[in-house]
Design a protein around this motif. Sequence first.
Motif, PDB file in Angstrom:
ATOM      1  N   ARG A  57       0.821  -1.209   0.000  1.00 49.13           N
ATOM      2  CA  ARG A  57       0.000   0.000   0.000  1.00 49.13           C
ATOM      3  C   ARG A  57       0.854   1.257   0.000  1.00 49.13           C
ATOM      4  O   ARG A  57       0.520   2.246  -0.644  1.00 49.13           O
ATOM      5  CB  ARG A  57      -0.929  -0.006   1.223  1.00 49.13           C
ATOM      6  N   TRP A  58       1.991   1.224   0.733  1.00 46.29           N
ATOM      7  CA  TRP A  58       2.863   2.397   0.766  1.00 46.29           C
ATOM      8  C   TRP A  58       3.400   2.724  -0.617  1.00 46.29           C
ATOM      9  O   TRP A  58       3.590   3.899  -0.958  1.00 46.29           O
ATOM     10  CB  TRP A  58       4.017   2.169   1.753  1.00 46.29           C
ATOM     11  N   LEU A  59       3.614   1.686  -1.431  1.00 42.38           N
ATOM     12  CA  LEU A  59       4.129   1.908  -2.774  1.00 42.38           C
ATOM     13  C   LEU A  59       3.059   2.548  -3.664  1.00 42.38           C
ATOM     14  O   LEU A  59       3.379   3.397  -4.505  1.00 42.38           O
ATOM     15  CB  LEU A  59       4.596   0.578  -3.374  1.00 42.38           C
ATOM     16  N   ARG A  60       1.803   2.166  -3.477  1.00 37.88           N
ATOM     17  CA  ARG A  60       0.723   2.778  -4.238  1.00 37.88           C
ATOM     18  C   ARG A  60       0.616   4.270  -3.909  1.00 37.88           C
ATOM     19  O   ARG A  60       0.474   5.110  -4.801  1.00 37.88           O
ATOM     20  CB  ARG A  60      -0.600   2.076  -3.953  1.00 37.88           C
ATOM     21  N   LEU A  61       0.676   4.591  -2.611  1.00 38.81           N
ATOM     22  CA  LEU A  61       0.603   5.994  -2.204  1.00 38.81           C
ATOM     23  C   LEU A  61       1.816   6.773  -2.713  1.00 38.81           C
ATOM     24  O   LEU A  61       1.692   7.917  -3.171  1.00 38.81           O
ATOM     25  CB  LEU A  61       0.521   6.079  -0.676  1.00 38.81           C
ATOM     26  N   LEU A  62       2.997   6.139  -2.637  1.00 40.38           N
ATOM     27  CA  LEU A  62       4.213   6.790  -3.133  1.00 40.38           C
ATOM     28  C   LEU A  62       4.116   7.065  -4.624  1.00 40.38           C
ATOM     29  O   LEU A  62       4.472   8.155  -5.096  1.00 40.38           O
ATOM     30  CB  LEU A  62       5.415   5.902  -2.845  1.00 40.38           C
ATOM     31  N   GLY A  63       3.634   6.070  -5.393  1.00 44.22           N
ATOM     32  CA  GLY A  63       3.509   6.254  -6.831  1.00 44.22           C
ATOM     33  C   GLY A  63       2.566   7.389  -7.175  1.00 44.22           C
ATOM     34  O   GLY A  63       2.880   8.245  -8.029  1.00 44.22           O
ATOM     35  N   CYS A  64       1.412   7.449  -6.501  1.00 46.11           N
ATOM     36  CA  CYS A  64       0.458   8.539  -6.756  1.00 46.11           C
ATOM     37  C   CYS A  64       1.064   9.886  -6.382  1.00 46.11           C
ATOM     38  O   CYS A  64       0.874  10.883  -7.093  1.00 46.11           O
ATOM     39  CB  CYS A  64      -0.821   8.301  -5.966  1.00 46.11           C
ATOM     40  N   ALA A  65       1.810   9.913  -5.273  1.00 44.01           N
ATOM     41  CA  ALA A  65       2.428  11.163  -4.830  1.00 44.01           C
ATOM     42  C   ALA A  65       3.424  11.677  -5.858  1.00 44.01           C
ATOM     43  O   ALA A  65       3.435  12.875  -6.200  1.00 44.01           O
ATOM     44  CB  ALA A  65       3.126  10.940  -3.483  1.00 44.01           C
ATOM     45  N   PHE A  66       4.257  10.781  -6.380  1.00 39.73           N
ATOM     46  CA  PHE A  66       5.281  11.241  -7.315  1.00 39.73           C
ATOM     47  C   PHE A  66       4.711  11.539  -8.696  1.00 39.73           C
ATOM     48  O   PHE A  66       5.266  12.352  -9.435  1.00 39.73           O
ATOM     49  CB  PHE A  66       6.422  10.228  -7.391  1.00 39.73           C
ATOM     50  N   ILE A  67       3.628  10.895  -9.056  1.00 38.71           N
ATOM     51  CA  ILE A  67       2.980  11.266 -10.311  1.00 38.71           C
ATOM     52  C   ILE A  67       2.435  12.684 -10.212  1.00 38.71           C
ATOM     53  O   ILE A  67       2.575  13.497 -11.137  1.00 38.71           O
ATOM     54  CB  ILE A  67       1.879  10.256 -10.664  1.00 38.71           C
ATOM     55  N   LEU A  68       1.818  13.016  -9.063  1.00 39.92           N
ATOM     56  CA  LEU A  68       1.326  14.381  -8.859  1.00 39.92           C
ATOM     57  C   LEU A  68       2.481  15.378  -8.816  1.00 39.92           C
ATOM     58  O   LEU A  68       2.401  16.472  -9.382  1.00 39.92           O
ATOM     59  CB  LEU A  68       0.524  14.450  -7.565  1.00 39.92           C
ATOM     60  N   SER A  69       3.560  14.997  -8.118  1.00 39.68           N
ATOM     61  CA  SER A  69       4.720  15.876  -8.046  1.00 39.68           C
ATOM     62  C   SER A  69       5.335  16.098  -9.424  1.00 39.68           C
ATOM     63  O   SER A  69       5.743  17.212  -9.776  1.00 39.68           O
ATOM     64  CB  SER A  69       5.759  15.267  -7.109  1.00 39.68           C
ATOM     65  N   SER A  70       5.404  15.023 -10.220  1.00 34.34           N
ATOM     66  CA  SER A  70       5.942  15.142 -11.571  1.00 34.34           C
ATOM     67  C   SER A  70       5.040  16.005 -12.440  1.00 34.34           C
ATOM     68  O   SER A  70       5.523  16.738 -13.307  1.00 34.34           O
ATOM     69  CB  SER A  70       6.101  13.754 -12.192  1.00 34.34           C
ATOM     70  N   LEU A  71       3.735  15.907 -12.217  1.00 31.34           N
ATOM     71  CA  LEU A  71       2.801  16.791 -12.905  1.00 31.34           C
ATOM     72  C   LEU A  71       3.143  18.246 -12.619  1.00 31.34           C
ATOM     73  O   LEU A  71       3.202  19.089 -13.530  1.00 31.34           O
ATOM     74  CB  LEU A  71       1.374  16.479 -12.448  1.00 31.34           C
ATOM     75  N   GLY A  72       3.418  18.544 -11.341  1.00 27.48           N
ATOM     76  CA  GLY A  72       3.788  19.912 -10.984  1.00 27.48           C
ATOM     77  C   GLY A  72       5.092  20.348 -11.616  1.00 27.48           C
ATOM     78  O   GLY A  72       5.207  21.473 -12.134  1.00 27.48           O
ATOM     79  N   ASN A  73       6.102  19.472 -11.590  1.00 23.76           N
ATOM     80  CA  ASN A  73       7.387  19.827 -12.202  1.00 23.76           C
ATOM     81  C   ASN A  73       7.243  20.078 -13.696  1.00 23.76           C
ATOM     82  O   ASN A  73       7.881  20.972 -14.260  1.00 23.76           O
ATOM     83  CB  ASN A  73       8.398  18.695 -11.963  1.00 23.76           C
ATOM     84  N   GLY A  74       6.397  19.273 -14.352  1.00 17.04           N
ATOM     85  CA  GLY A  74       6.169  19.478 -15.777  1.00 17.04           C
ATOM     86  C   GLY A  74       5.491  20.800 -16.065  1.00 17.04           C
ATOM     87  O   GLY A  74       5.836  21.505 -17.025  1.00 17.04           O
ATOM     88  N   LEU A  75       4.506  21.166 -15.242  1.00 20.72           N
ATOM     89  CA  LEU A  75       3.839  22.452 -15.413  1.00 20.72           C
ATOM     90  C   LEU A  75       4.818  23.610 -15.216  1.00 20.72           C
ATOM     91  O   LEU A  75       4.753  24.624 -15.920  1.00 20.72           O
ATOM     92  CB  LEU A  75       2.680  22.571 -14.428  1.00 20.72           C
TER      93      LEU A  75
END
Length: 404
Positions: free
Chosen positions: A16-34
């Motif tokens: 479960r921690w990996l699922r939360l981590l993956g979602c967190a970094f996808i959102l963070s990467s979204l921000g970096n891309g913007l």
Amino acid sequence: MNSLLHALIRALRSHRWLRLLGCAFILSSLGNGLTQVVVFGQLLRWQASPATLTLAYMLATLPGFLGSLWGERLCRNMSPLRILILCEILGMLALIMPLYGVLTHNITALLAVQSAEALFSGMSYPALTLLFKRGLSAEELPAATALETLIFAAQVLLGTGLGVLLFDVLSPLSLLTLDALSFAASAALLAGSLAHFTVCTPHDSPPKKDAEPPLHWKTFTPLQKRSVLLLPALAAVGSPAMALLPALAQQMHTQDTASLALPLLFARSLGQLCGPLLLNANKLRHYSASNLRLLVCLMLFLAGYFLLPHFALWPFAALTLIFGAHLASNVVFALGTFGVLSHFQGADVARASALAWRGQVFIAAIATGIAGYLAENAGAAIALHSVSLTSLAGVAILLWRYRV
């Protein structure tokens, strides 16, 4: 076929921690891309010179050298997940710089946020690698490679993809607001991951004060040295081409550069995502040991960039070339990250990943600086050919030196 994608799905189901981590970094990467869309979009709107565009790329990587040093030290005394949360909060605060730059037409402020994001990325990389080593079993390490690929590809795949669609619809201030929200949500998800994280194997538990000192370069085996050097080798060949991509687009479409440059960035990240996920997870060690396969991938990458200026009248073909180029290059990236994870034990993986990151940043800075100088004086195409081919020859010598 047991692809990295299948390995990732299995690991996500188990942790479960990996699922939360993956979602967190996808959102963070979204921000970096913007953030990158706002920075490069505004620079292109303001008709920035090729040297400035290249400098923007360099500043998006060079401070990561210092960041990796900090990250490596923090990993000795602090939970890697807490380091990642800290980086997200600092990334959100750094958005003050592009906000000021947009409001005051200040190019320096736009370039400054590139440096800040690179600094925080350098801090987070050894922490992320150590987290994977502690939380996943040896059989699940290909899943970590797949997730790292997904995280770094999502920065442009999601952030730039959304940014390209919204750049002419929303104001830069609105894009920065979305950016800030993504960092805040990422920090919250990482806090949830911290609550569910468990160490997978005892020998990868956090180090004690009397633990053995970390390994140093002289004590690395040839295989470990080769694993650490793969990412810097990729940077030597790939960084000049990626840094010159906006300048090449500027030469191809002088009137409306942004309409070509931003889709090219999107195609770049789409290739970065798709290539590694198609690899067979059971054959990663075999693939990473093949010098010929690595060199062929790098040559395919350069071929895509070399042919790009000849397709100025066919945008779809140009996008296909960049997609194919990064399909090949990120196979090398995946094999490099897997090598560090699999050939180092315990806390040493944080040092090894930090060394790989610093080598990547240092080599990228040198190659990009030379490419930017040549682009300003001789044109982007000549700079691309001269620097990239020289780097490719150097990588061939390096792989022969540490052949396995």
